[in-house]
Design a protein around this motif. Structure first.
Motif, PDB file in Angstrom:
ATOM      1  N   ARG A   1      14.139  14.577 -46.205  1.00  0.00           N
ATOM      2  CA  ARG A   1      14.350  14.197 -44.800  1.00  0.00           C
ATOM      3  C   ARG A   1      15.513  14.963 -44.180  1.00  0.00           C
ATOM      4  NH1 ARG A   1      13.644   8.750 -46.907  1.00  0.00           N
ATOM      5  NH2 ARG A   1      11.488   8.170 -46.521  1.00  0.00           N
ATOM      6  N   LEU A   2      16.516  15.266 -44.992  1.00  0.00           N
ATOM      7  CA  LEU A   2      17.690  15.985 -44.495  1.00  0.00           C
ATOM      8  C   LEU A   2      17.378  17.457 -44.252  1.00  0.00           C
ATOM      9  CD1 LEU A   2      20.799  15.979 -43.942  1.00  0.00           C
ATOM     10  CD2 LEU A   2      21.064  16.569 -46.371  1.00  0.00           C
ATOM     11  N   TRP A   3      16.753  18.104 -45.228  1.00  0.00           N
ATOM     12  CA  TRP A   3      16.541  19.542 -45.135  1.00  0.00           C
ATOM     13  C   TRP A   3      15.241  19.931 -44.430  1.00  0.00           C
ATOM     14  CZ3 TRP A   3      18.024  19.956 -50.939  1.00  0.00           C
ATOM     15  CH2 TRP A   3      19.403  19.931 -51.054  1.00  0.00           C
ATOM     16  N   TYR A   4      14.174  19.141 -44.617  1.00  0.00           N
ATOM     17  CA  TYR A   4      12.870  19.457 -44.035  1.00  0.00           C
ATOM     18  C   TYR A   4      12.265  18.204 -43.414  1.00  0.00           C
ATOM     19  CZ  TYR A   4      13.480  23.433 -47.169  1.00  0.00           C
ATOM     20  OH  TYR A   4      13.984  24.508 -47.837  1.00  0.00           O
ATOM     21  N   PRO A   5      12.767  17.756 -42.282  1.00  0.00           N
ATOM     22  CA  PRO A   5      12.299  16.496 -41.695  1.00  0.00           C
ATOM     23  C   PRO A   5      10.797  16.479 -41.369  1.00  0.00           C
ATOM     24  CG  PRO A   5      13.943  17.552 -40.281  1.00  0.00           C
ATOM     25  CD  PRO A   5      13.826  18.365 -41.513  1.00  0.00           C
ATOM     26  N   GLU A   6      10.262  17.616 -40.906  1.00  0.00           N
ATOM     27  CA  GLU A   6       8.832  17.651 -40.573  1.00  0.00           C
ATOM     28  C   GLU A   6       7.980  17.498 -41.831  1.00  0.00           C
ATOM     29  OE1 GLU A   6      10.715  20.648 -40.009  1.00  0.00           O
ATOM     30  OE2 GLU A   6      11.515  19.843 -38.147  1.00  0.00           O
ATOM     31  N   THR A   7       8.390  18.158 -42.892  1.00  0.00           N
ATOM     32  CA  THR A   7       7.670  18.058 -44.162  1.00  0.00           C
ATOM     33  C   THR A   7       7.744  16.638 -44.709  1.00  0.00           C
ATOM     34  OG1 THR A   7       8.209  20.365 -44.622  1.00  0.00           O
ATOM     35  CG2 THR A   7       7.464  19.039 -46.474  1.00  0.00           C
ATOM     36  N   ALA A   8       8.890  15.992 -44.553  1.00  0.00           N
ATOM     37  CA  ALA A   8       9.055  14.610 -45.025  1.00  0.00           C
ATOM     38  C   ALA A   8       8.087  13.681 -44.311  1.00  0.00           C
ATOM     39  CB  ALA A   8      10.493  14.148 -44.816  1.00  0.00           C
ATOM     40  N   VAL A   9       7.918  13.876 -43.010  1.00  0.00           N
ATOM     41  CA  VAL A   9       6.978  13.051 -42.251  1.00  0.00           C
ATOM     42  C   VAL A   9       5.550  13.313 -42.724  1.00  0.00           C
ATOM     43  CG1 VAL A   9       6.006  12.663 -39.952  1.00  0.00           C
ATOM     44  CG2 VAL A   9       8.478  12.867 -40.241  1.00  0.00           C
TER      45      VAL A   9
ATOM     46  N   ARG B   1       0.743   7.878 -47.628  1.00  0.00           N
ATOM     47  CA  ARG B   1       0.696   6.582 -46.962  1.00  0.00           C
ATOM     48  C   ARG B   1       1.957   5.760 -47.258  1.00  0.00           C
ATOM     49  NH1 ARG B   1      -4.152   7.030 -49.382  1.00  0.00           N
ATOM     50  NH2 ARG B   1      -3.808   5.242 -50.736  1.00  0.00           N
ATOM     51  N   GLY B   2       3.085   6.413 -47.174  1.00  0.00           N
ATOM     52  CA  GLY B   2       4.356   5.713 -47.347  1.00  0.00           C
ATOM     53  C   GLY B   2       4.632   5.323 -48.774  1.00  0.00           C
ATOM     54  N   ARG B   3       4.460   4.074 -49.080  1.00  0.00           N
ATOM     55  CA  ARG B   3       4.833   3.563 -50.399  1.00  0.00           C
ATOM     56  C   ARG B   3       3.697   3.603 -51.416  1.00  0.00           C
ATOM     57  NH1 ARG B   3       9.853   1.424 -50.161  1.00  0.00           N
ATOM     58  NH2 ARG B   3      10.615   0.898 -48.113  1.00  0.00           N
ATOM     59  N   ALA B   4       2.580   4.206 -51.096  1.00  0.00           N
ATOM     60  CA  ALA B   4       1.460   4.274 -52.036  1.00  0.00           C
ATOM     61  C   ALA B   4       1.823   5.050 -53.296  1.00  0.00           C
ATOM     62  CB  ALA B   4       0.248   4.904 -51.364  1.00  0.00           C
TER      63      ALA B   4
END
Length: 132
Positions: A63-71, A78-81
């Protein structure tokens, strides 16, 4: 907060790896009670390590270095899957623990107690030693 969680995850990882390494001699005797115990612990520790490194180190850094990739990654999993993987590892660990318990049953009774019932042996167990 993410920095503290990540730091603790790294310390926990190092601790669990040290304990797994300490039990390395237990892996010599295949399929013994000691082997099943050590294998179950190693799998459980692996699940704890991977989960901590994923959620407390990997995702915050992503999330810090590659926010778009994290999303995109969060949407793809699917988040916590992703926790399904860690849960399956924990299930494998308790399977090993049950097989360990079966190996601890006296040989003359062992055939009566399959691994899925071995946790009930012996039938008349006293949890508190002062009650006889």
């Amino acid at each position: 907060m993410a920095l503290i969680s990540g730091f603790l995850a790294i310390i926990i990882t190092l601790g669990y790896l040290a304990v797994i390494y300490a039990f390395r001699a237990s892996f010599r005797e295949l399929r013994s009670a000691t082997w099943w115990f050590a294998m179950g612990f190693a799998i459980l520790a692996g699940a704890i390590i991977l989960r901590a490194m994923y959620w407390d180190v990997g995702m915050p850094l992503l999330r810090l270095w590659y926010p778009e990739t994290a999303v995109q990654w969060s949407d793809a999993t699917r988040g916590r899957a992703i926790n399904i993987v860690f849960s399956l590892m924990k299930m494998a660990a308790f399977l090993c623990a049950l097989k360990c318990r079966k190996e601890l049953i006296p040989p003359e009774e062992r055939h009566l107690w399959p691994w899925w019932k071995a946790w009930m042996h012996p039938k008349a167990i006293k949890l508190l030693p002062w009650y006889r």
